[in-house]
Enzyme design. Structure first.
Site, PDB file in Angstrom:
ATOM      1  CG  PHE A 172      -4.562   3.524  -5.612  1.00 40.33           C
ATOM      2  CD1 PHE A 172      -5.617   2.636  -5.697  1.00 40.33           C
ATOM      3  CD2 PHE A 172      -3.387   3.205  -6.287  1.00 40.33           C
ATOM      4  CE1 PHE A 172      -5.510   1.453  -6.412  1.00 40.33           C
ATOM      5  CE2 PHE A 172      -3.262   2.032  -7.020  1.00 40.33           C
ATOM      6  CZ  PHE A 172      -4.320   1.149  -7.074  1.00 40.33           C
ATOM      7  N   GLY A 198     -10.219  -3.225 -11.647  1.00 41.77           N
ATOM      8  CA  GLY A 198      -9.614  -3.915 -10.518  1.00 41.77           C
ATOM      9  C   GLY A 198      -8.636  -3.000  -9.804  1.00 41.77           C
ATOM     10  CB  CYS A 199      -7.476  -2.784  -6.304  1.00 38.86           C
ATOM     11  SG  CYS A 199      -7.045  -4.504  -5.961  1.00 38.86           S
ATOM     12  CE1 TYR A 200      -1.618  -5.412  -5.879  1.00 37.48           C
ATOM     13  CE2 TYR A 200      -3.213  -7.192  -6.098  1.00 37.48           C
ATOM     14  CZ  TYR A 200      -2.211  -6.566  -5.380  1.00 37.48           C
ATOM     15  OH  TYR A 200      -1.794  -7.083  -4.175  1.00 37.48           O
TER      16      TYR A 200
END
Length: 315
Positions: free
Chosen positions: A286, A115-117
């Site tokens: 990012f 996941g991004c987080y």
């Protein structure tokens, strides 16, 4: 011979970005499903079985259904949903964490994209626990800011509407019940004994994110300063092309601000260590659509295929 690729869920943000990144690649043959049949299980099954690699860019339930449709075939599944990130038998698609993670991707048939987080959080916490610096029972807290592109079509449309609500012009804290869907992988992959406190913020810009973790120096194992942790991260991620560690005199850190969209459009991740000898903040910056989603998915595919790890990506 070209690798046959099917994107199940090609109409979503991640699916569209993966599709875009393949447009200039001569080693990939994209398989396309009739748009009117993209939700029909039998048609999806045909496409999955015809492919060498299928990317899943779907809600969790639909992703699980696609994996079931793939049973009995030798197709590689690279899943960008939350569904399989903590499941046994799935490689976790963060090769920079360890050689074990990279090897699992190289030989994997089932790969879960982080996941991004979780990518930002794990990039910071995993090395500290692996090095014995951060105790596993440390009461970790984290905050993060992200653009709205990772929130799904409905939210994107709300932010980009001409008559949008006034509150959308401000950063908004969410997951107030401490039930964010990335928490499970954030805890399991790092090996933390307790689920971290996590406060994400969605803000009025399209893409990019910063994830930060706050640390009391006297609760770490050994004596550590921002400078020593910066040196540690630089060693840990040495020669990892997708992870950059800021220099001690980094101009961005020296400015006193880390912009959420500062690395939008770039497929790597940059780590900062700030604070003082008592209280230290470690941060990762990012693009939530790059290293936090489609870029990471393609990086995993490149590793699997044995080609240049950054092929088709922006580093």
């Amino acid at each position: 011979m070209k690798t046959k690729v099917f994107i199940d869920g090609s109409e979503g943000t991640t699916g569209l970005r993966i599709n875009e990144r393949f447009q200039c690649r001569d080693d990939i043959e994209l398989l396309h499903i009739d748009p009117e049949l993209r939700k029909v299980p039998e048609e999806r099954k045909k496409m999955i079985h015809a492919s060498d690699i299928t990317f899943l860019c779907l809600p969790d339930e639909a992703a699980r259904e696609s994996v079931a449709l793939a049973e009995g075939e030798d197709v590689v599944i690279i899943d960008a949903s939350t569904a399989h990130r903590t499941e046994e038998g799935w490689a976790y698609g963060f090769p920079e964490l360890s050689e074990t993670h990279r090897a699992a991707i190289q030989k994997g048939k089932r790969i879960a994209v982080p996941g991004c987080y979780a990518t930002g959080f794990i990039s910071l916490v995993y090395p500290l626990i692996a090095g014995g610096i951060l105790p596993k029972d440390y009461p970790v807290s984290s905050f993060a800011i992200s653009g709205y592109s990772g929130a799904g079509k409905r939210t994107i449309a709300a932010y980009e509407s001409e008559d949008r609500a006034a509150e959308l012009s401000s950063g908004r804290v969410y997951a107030l019940t401490q039930q964010h869907k990335h928490l499970k992988e954030m805890r399991k992959i790092t090996g933390l004994a307790r689920t971290p406190l996590f406060s994400p913020i969605i803000d009025d810009y399209y893409s990019g994110m910063v994830v930060s973790v706050q640390l009391y120096a006297d609760l770490l194992t050994g004596k550590h300063t921002p400078e020593s942790l910066l040196h540690y991260y630089a060693q840990y991620y040495d020669k990892k092309r997708f992870i950059r560690v800021s220099a001690a005199d980094d101009a961005v850190a020296a400015s006193g601000f880390l912009a959420g969209n500062g690395l939008s459009g770039w497929d790597g991740l940059k780590i900062y260590v700030t604070g003082n000898e008592e209280r230290i903040i470690v941060s990762s910056q990012f693009d939530n659509l790059g290293k936090g989603a489609s870029g990471a998915a393609i990086q995993c595919m490149n590793i699997l295929l044995g080609c240049d790890e950054a092929k088709g990506l922006d580093l």
